[in-house]
Scaffold this active site. Structure first.
Site, PDB file in Angstrom:
ATOM      1  N   SER A   1       0.851  -1.191   0.000  1.00  0.00           N
ATOM      2  CA  SER A   1       0.000   0.000   0.000  1.00  0.00           C
ATOM      3  C   SER A   1       0.882   1.236   0.000  1.00  0.00           C
ATOM      4  O   SER A   1       2.065   1.159  -0.331  1.00  0.00           O
ATOM      5  CB  SER A   1      -0.942  -0.043   1.208  1.00  0.00           C
ATOM      6  N   ASN A   2       0.347   2.381   0.337  1.00  0.00           N
ATOM      7  CA  ASN A   2       1.137   3.620   0.351  1.00  0.00           C
ATOM      8  C   ASN A   2       0.654   4.524   1.479  1.00  0.00           C
ATOM      9  O   ASN A   2      -0.255   4.167   2.231  1.00  0.00           O
ATOM     10  CB  ASN A   2       1.049   4.319  -1.011  1.00  0.00           C
ATOM     11  N   ARG A   3       1.229   5.699   1.585  1.00  0.00           N
ATOM     12  CA  ARG A   3       1.009   6.562   2.750  1.00  0.00           C
ATOM     13  C   ARG A   3      -0.230   7.448   2.666  1.00  0.00           C
ATOM     14  O   ARG A   3      -0.439   8.286   3.544  1.00  0.00           O
ATOM     15  CB  ARG A   3       2.242   7.440   2.967  1.00  0.00           C
TER      16      ARG A   3
ATOM     17  N   ALA B   1      -4.689   7.555  -4.108  1.00  0.00           N
ATOM     18  CA  ALA B   1      -3.333   7.118  -4.448  1.00  0.00           C
ATOM     19  C   ALA B   1      -3.425   5.634  -4.797  1.00  0.00           C
ATOM     20  O   ALA B   1      -3.315   4.762  -3.932  1.00  0.00           O
ATOM     21  CB  ALA B   1      -2.394   7.353  -3.278  1.00  0.00           C
TER      22      ALA B   1
END
Ligand code: C5P
Length: 223
Positions: free
Chosen positions: A29-31, A96
């Site tokens: 995943s991402n931030r 995102a």
């Protein structure tokens, strides 16, 4: 005071990260916190729009008046977006989306009995690119870009490749803009000009993005 200048508009917003499962315990995943997308949803509803929010996993409550669909993966987000895209007059892609996913989702938890592990990744669909290719007459398409350098050039390139009306470029190499923070500073690029918005709260930033969208809508209708 902005009033109800989005009344009659059907707005579709995506927000948050996606999660790409590797095995029953793990994901890529991402931030992204979802804060910018949720601020856009909240403010669009206040300005009179009918708002659908397609959200990846975030820790935020659904804003009042907003219809939320929760998804996990990029492919789920893709399906949810295309269910609603046809009827939307404005689409804002603040999510995102993970560009890649593990090529295989293991049914059993991956064991640590080796010295190392290589992950094979597959490309996810670029939802925004597809929206740009299949854009409906009169539909306004807004993208986001998280960049660490060359904000203007990268933004302009994405505006053109993805066939967008407007792109909001974030500097992710800063503690006060982009991922996870409550403030933001955006370089807002349309086909005619670039404007660096002031550094401010995400809700104020959202309102400034809507101001520009309302501008673009007006221009379209005057044509
Ligand atoms: O190409 P890049 O990922 O930088 O573009 C960012 C924009 O494209 C964002 O608006 C994001 O929501 C959208 N996007 C998408 N599907 C992807 C990747 C990005 O819709 N697979």
């Amino acid at each position: 005071l902005t009033g109800q200048d989005l009344a009659g508009e059907r707005v579709l917003i995506t927000a948050g990260p996606t999660r790409e499962p590797l095995d029953p315990a793990r994901f890529l995943s991402n931030r992204s916190s979802g804060k910018m997308g949720y601020a856009l949803a909240r403010t669009a509803y206040r300005r009179g729009a009918e708002v659908h929010l397609i959200s990846g996993p975030v820790a935020l409550p659904c804003p009042p008046g907003v219809e939320r669909v929760s998804v996990q993966t990029a492919r789920e987000m893709h399906a949810a977006v295309f269910q609603l895209a046809e009827k939307a007059s404005i689409i804002v892609k603040a999510a995102a989306v993970a560009d890649f996913r593990p090529a295989v989702e293991e049914r059993e938890k991956v064991k640590k009995d080796k010295a190392g592990l290589s992950l094979q990744l597959s490309r996810n669909p670029d939802i925004l690119y597809e929206l740009g290719r299949n854009r409906k007459e009169g539909q306004v398409l807004v993208g986001f870009a998280a960049e660490s350098s060359n904000l203007q050039a990268e933004g302009r390139k994405k505006l053109a490749t993805k066939n967008l009306d407007l792109i909001a470029v974030n500097n992710i190499n800063s503690d006060t803009t982009g991922f996870e923070c409550d403030t933001n500073q955006i370089l807002l690029i349309d086909r005619e000009r670039d404007v660096l918005l002031p550094m401010t709260g995400k809700e104020q930033t959202a309102d400034m993005i809507w101001d520009r969208v309302v501008d673009l809508l007006g221009k379209r209708r005057d044509k």
